[in-house]
Design a protein around this motif. Structure first.
Motif, PDB file in Angstrom:
ATOM      1  N   SER A  72       0.829  -1.208   0.000  1.00  0.00           N
ATOM      2  CA  SER A  72       0.000   0.000   0.000  1.00  0.00           C
ATOM      3  C   SER A  72       0.859   1.252   0.000  1.00  0.00           C
ATOM      4  O   SER A  72       1.968   1.274   0.540  1.00  0.00           O
ATOM      5  CB  SER A  72      -0.946   0.034   1.210  1.00  0.00           C
ATOM      6  OG  SER A  72      -0.262   0.469   2.370  1.00  0.00           O
ATOM      7  N   THR A  74      -0.044   4.002   1.586  1.00  0.00           N
ATOM      8  CA  THR A  74      -0.085   4.536   2.948  1.00  0.00           C
ATOM      9  C   THR A  74       1.137   4.075   3.721  1.00  0.00           C
ATOM     10  O   THR A  74       1.812   4.871   4.393  1.00  0.00           O
ATOM     11  CB  THR A  74      -1.373   4.081   3.662  1.00  0.00           C
ATOM     12  OG1 THR A  74      -2.501   4.638   2.982  1.00  0.00           O
ATOM     13  CG2 THR A  74      -1.387   4.526   5.111  1.00  0.00           C
ATOM     14  N   GLN A  77       4.535   5.644   2.148  1.00  0.00           N
ATOM     15  CA  GLN A  77       4.798   7.064   2.384  1.00  0.00           C
ATOM     16  C   GLN A  77       5.121   7.367   3.836  1.00  0.00           C
ATOM     17  O   GLN A  77       6.004   8.183   4.126  1.00  0.00           O
ATOM     18  CB  GLN A  77       3.611   7.900   1.910  1.00  0.00           C
ATOM     19  CG  GLN A  77       3.406   7.823   0.410  1.00  0.00           C
ATOM     20  CD  GLN A  77       2.797   9.074  -0.160  1.00  0.00           C
ATOM     21  OE1 GLN A  77       3.483   9.843  -0.808  1.00  0.00           O
ATOM     22  NE2 GLN A  77       1.514   9.278   0.064  1.00  0.00           N
ATOM     23  N   GLN A  78       4.418   6.738   4.758  1.00  0.00           N
ATOM     24  CA  GLN A  78       4.765   6.947   6.165  1.00  0.00           C
ATOM     25  C   GLN A  78       6.202   6.519   6.435  1.00  0.00           C
ATOM     26  O   GLN A  78       6.944   7.187   7.162  1.00  0.00           O
ATOM     27  CB  GLN A  78       3.798   6.183   7.068  1.00  0.00           C
ATOM     28  CG  GLN A  78       2.401   6.778   7.120  1.00  0.00           C
ATOM     29  CD  GLN A  78       1.513   6.090   8.140  1.00  0.00           C
ATOM     30  OE1 GLN A  78       1.989   5.450   9.074  1.00  0.00           O
ATOM     31  NE2 GLN A  78       0.211   6.217   7.966  1.00  0.00           N
ATOM     32  N   HIS A 100      -3.040  13.321   1.659  1.00  0.00           N
ATOM     33  CA  HIS A 100      -3.618  12.034   2.053  1.00  0.00           C
ATOM     34  C   HIS A 100      -3.234  11.678   3.485  1.00  0.00           C
ATOM     35  O   HIS A 100      -4.063  11.168   4.255  1.00  0.00           O
ATOM     36  CB  HIS A 100      -3.143  10.942   1.092  1.00  0.00           C
ATOM     37  CG  HIS A 100      -3.916   9.654   1.190  1.00  0.00           C
ATOM     38  ND1 HIS A 100      -3.679   8.704   2.167  1.00  0.00           N
ATOM     39  CD2 HIS A 100      -4.928   9.168   0.425  1.00  0.00           C
ATOM     40  CE1 HIS A 100      -4.510   7.687   1.992  1.00  0.00           C
ATOM     41  NE2 HIS A 100      -5.276   7.942   0.950  1.00  0.00           N
ATOM     42  N   LEU A 101      -2.007  11.923   3.876  1.00  0.00           N
ATOM     43  CA  LEU A 101      -1.554  11.591   5.226  1.00  0.00           C
ATOM     44  C   LEU A 101      -2.316  12.365   6.281  1.00  0.00           C
ATOM     45  O   LEU A 101      -2.483  11.893   7.411  1.00  0.00           O
ATOM     46  CB  LEU A 101      -0.055  11.861   5.383  1.00  0.00           C
ATOM     47  CG  LEU A 101       0.889  10.851   4.727  1.00  0.00           C
ATOM     48  CD1 LEU A 101       1.209  11.242   3.293  1.00  0.00           C
ATOM     49  CD2 LEU A 101       2.181  10.703   5.526  1.00  0.00           C
ATOM     50  N   HIS A 104      -6.745  11.173   5.481  1.00  0.00           N
ATOM     51  CA  HIS A 104      -7.258   9.833   5.198  1.00  0.00           C
ATOM     52  C   HIS A 104      -6.560   8.713   5.973  1.00  0.00           C
ATOM     53  O   HIS A 104      -6.870   7.539   5.737  1.00  0.00           O
ATOM     54  CB  HIS A 104      -7.137   9.513   3.703  1.00  0.00           C
ATOM     55  CG  HIS A 104      -8.045  10.323   2.824  1.00  0.00           C
ATOM     56  ND1 HIS A 104      -9.411  10.380   3.005  1.00  0.00           N
ATOM     57  CD2 HIS A 104      -7.766  11.112   1.752  1.00  0.00           C
ATOM     58  CE1 HIS A 104      -9.940  11.166   2.083  1.00  0.00           C
ATOM     59  NE2 HIS A 104      -8.970  11.621   1.313  1.00  0.00           N
ATOM     60  N   GLU A 105      -5.637   9.021   6.858  1.00  0.00           N
ATOM     61  CA  GLU A 105      -4.835   7.959   7.460  1.00  0.00           C
ATOM     62  C   GLU A 105      -4.912   7.900   8.985  1.00  0.00           C
ATOM     63  O   GLU A 105      -4.052   7.302   9.635  1.00  0.00           O
ATOM     64  CB  GLU A 105      -3.377   8.086   6.993  1.00  0.00           C
ATOM     65  CG  GLU A 105      -3.249   7.925   5.482  1.00  0.00           C
ATOM     66  CD  GLU A 105      -1.818   8.017   4.965  1.00  0.00           C
ATOM     67  OE1 GLU A 105      -0.867   7.924   5.778  1.00  0.00           O
ATOM     68  OE2 GLU A 105      -1.645   8.182   3.737  1.00  0.00           O
ATOM     69  N   GLY A 108      -1.891   8.459  11.231  1.00  0.00           N
ATOM     70  CA  GLY A 108      -0.918   7.376  11.292  1.00  0.00           C
ATOM     71  C   GLY A 108       0.510   7.853  11.428  1.00  0.00           C
ATOM     72  O   GLY A 108       1.310   7.264  12.169  1.00  0.00           O
ATOM     73  N   ASP A 178       4.672  12.466  -3.501  1.00  0.00           N
ATOM     74  CA  ASP A 178       3.472  11.629  -3.538  1.00  0.00           C
ATOM     75  C   ASP A 178       3.049  11.585  -4.996  1.00  0.00           C
ATOM     76  O   ASP A 178       2.280  12.422  -5.471  1.00  0.00           O
ATOM     77  CB  ASP A 178       2.371  12.228  -2.662  1.00  0.00           C
ATOM     78  CG  ASP A 178       1.087  11.408  -2.691  1.00  0.00           C
ATOM     79  OD1 ASP A 178       0.920  10.588  -3.618  1.00  0.00           O
ATOM     80  OD2 ASP A 178       0.234  11.591  -1.799  1.00  0.00           O
ATOM     81  N   SER A 206       1.585   4.640  -7.396  1.00  0.00           N
ATOM     82  CA  SER A 206       0.522   3.662  -7.147  1.00  0.00           C
ATOM     83  C   SER A 206       0.249   2.864  -8.412  1.00  0.00           C
ATOM     84  O   SER A 206       0.393   3.366  -9.525  1.00  0.00           O
ATOM     85  CB  SER A 206      -0.752   4.385  -6.714  1.00  0.00           C
ATOM     86  OG  SER A 206      -1.865   3.498  -6.714  1.00  0.00           O
TER      87      SER A 206
END
Length: 363
Positions: A72, A74, A77-78, A100-101, A104-105, A108, A178, A206
């Protein structure tokens, strides 16, 4: 997003739904595996020819020393931001308020890695060099999203990107891209994936958005970042015993759709120009810079949904499955172009827009 069940159903029932490549059904997997070599061994815990060859292919495409396949974006990127913040010695990551971070996360990056976000610019515009220069504290890493999805898929001028990259490198600030939709912006910039990625220290792409694979992502950068990211992938539980279903579908649809990105951009521009000629409708951007844009309607969401639903029923062309309320008297929806658009007969599209304009005039 407001999920209108009647609008969503009318879109699903339409003969010609406009968005994307097609339904995310098991056929996506079956098509990807038609040409697969059944005797080839799977990857195991991140090792093996199938994953290593694809990672090398992506590193070359993106112009980076190494690349790592993740289940993923997510996760990828983290981990990228964690590595850069550790290297830099600051627990801060700067990015757009609608990154997005951030939205939508479930926090996180903060909860898992203790990294605090610095939000740059406004929610309705792109980040500028001046926004970055105005930050009054050390930045562990800067993240830029290209295109900026939540504001319609907008892009900065390439010269602005070059200026941001040059300034950050002078300051020693690592920049992460991203690039979930990186492939989709290549036609607009007129530069290769590697040329765009050269402005960044790491890049994520992606394989299920514009590419249309099942799932999966690549994180690319220097060899040390790649090695560290593998350790963090294991810590995150991302080192599944095998990831080959994602890898096979990623490579299949990458090879199939990478050459079609310019046609998707052309389709988005054709469609947006049609919407912009309709009453009470406009697109952001007015002329798309990738295969996506946002359609804004100057109507309450219930009336706009009814209008689109009726158009789908009357003409068989489905424009949108859902809308988001932006004010009591306006709403918006996201459209991205893939394989489906070219399959719609021109006369059906003309008929749909004629009916749409008739209904908009009555609304």
């Amino acid at each position: 997003m407001k999920k209108d069940s009647a609008l969503s159903q009318s879109y699903q029932d339409a003969d010609y739904p406009i968005i994307g490549h097609g339904p995310r059904s098991m056929q996506v997997l079956l098509d990807a595996f038609k040409q697969a070599d059944g005797s080839q061994f799977s990857d195991m815990y991140g090792k093996g020819e199938i994953i290593e060859a694809f990672e090398a292919k992506m590193a070359k495409l993106l112009g980076k020393e190494a690349a790592v396949f993740f289940p993923s974006g997510t996760m990828a990127q983290q981990i990228a931001l964690r590595i850069w913040c550790d290297r830099r010695g600051y627990r801060t990551a700067a990015y757009h308020p609608l990154c997005h971070l951030e939205i939508h996360e479930e926090r996180g990056l903060h909860e898992l890695h203790g990294i605090r976000s610095i939000l740059l610019g406004g929610e309705d515009r792109l980040i500028t060099l001046e926004d970055i220069q105005a930050v009054g504290e050390p930045i562990g890493c800067l993240l830029l999203e290209l295109p900026q999805r939540e504001i319609g898929g907008q892009l900065p001028a390439y010269e602005e990107l070059e200026a941001i990259s040059a300034w950050c490198r002078e300051q020693g600030i690592p920049i992460h891209l991203d690039g979930a939709r990186l492939f989709e912006i290549v036609p607009y910039y007129g530069r290769s994936e590697a040329e765009i990625s050269s402005l960044f220290d790491s890049v994520y792409v992606s394989f299920y958005k514009g590419i249309g694979g099942i799932a999966g992502a690549i994180l690319a950068g220097d060899a040390d970042l790649a090695q560290q990211s593998k350790v963090w992938k294991r810590r995150h539980g991302g080192d599944l015993i095998s990831l080959y279903p994602y890898i096979v579908s990623s490579e299949h649809y990458l090879d199939k759709r990478l050459p079609l990105m310019e046609s998707y951009l052309d389709g988005a521009r054709d469609l947006s120009s049609r919407f912009n000629r309709c009453s009470r409708m406009r697109t952001v951007p007015e002329q798309p810079v990738s295969n996506m844009f946002h359609l804004h309607l100057d109507l309450p969401v219930e009336r706009a949904s009814a209008l689109l639903e009726q158009t789908a029923k009357d003409t068989g062309v489905g424009f949108l499955p859902y809308l988001k309320e932006t004010s009591p008297d306006s709403c918006a929806g996201e459209i991205h172009i893939g394989d489906r658009y070219a399959r719609i007969p021109a006369e059906k599209l003309d008929q749909a827009f004629k009916r749409l304009e008739e209904l908009a005039g009555q609304a």
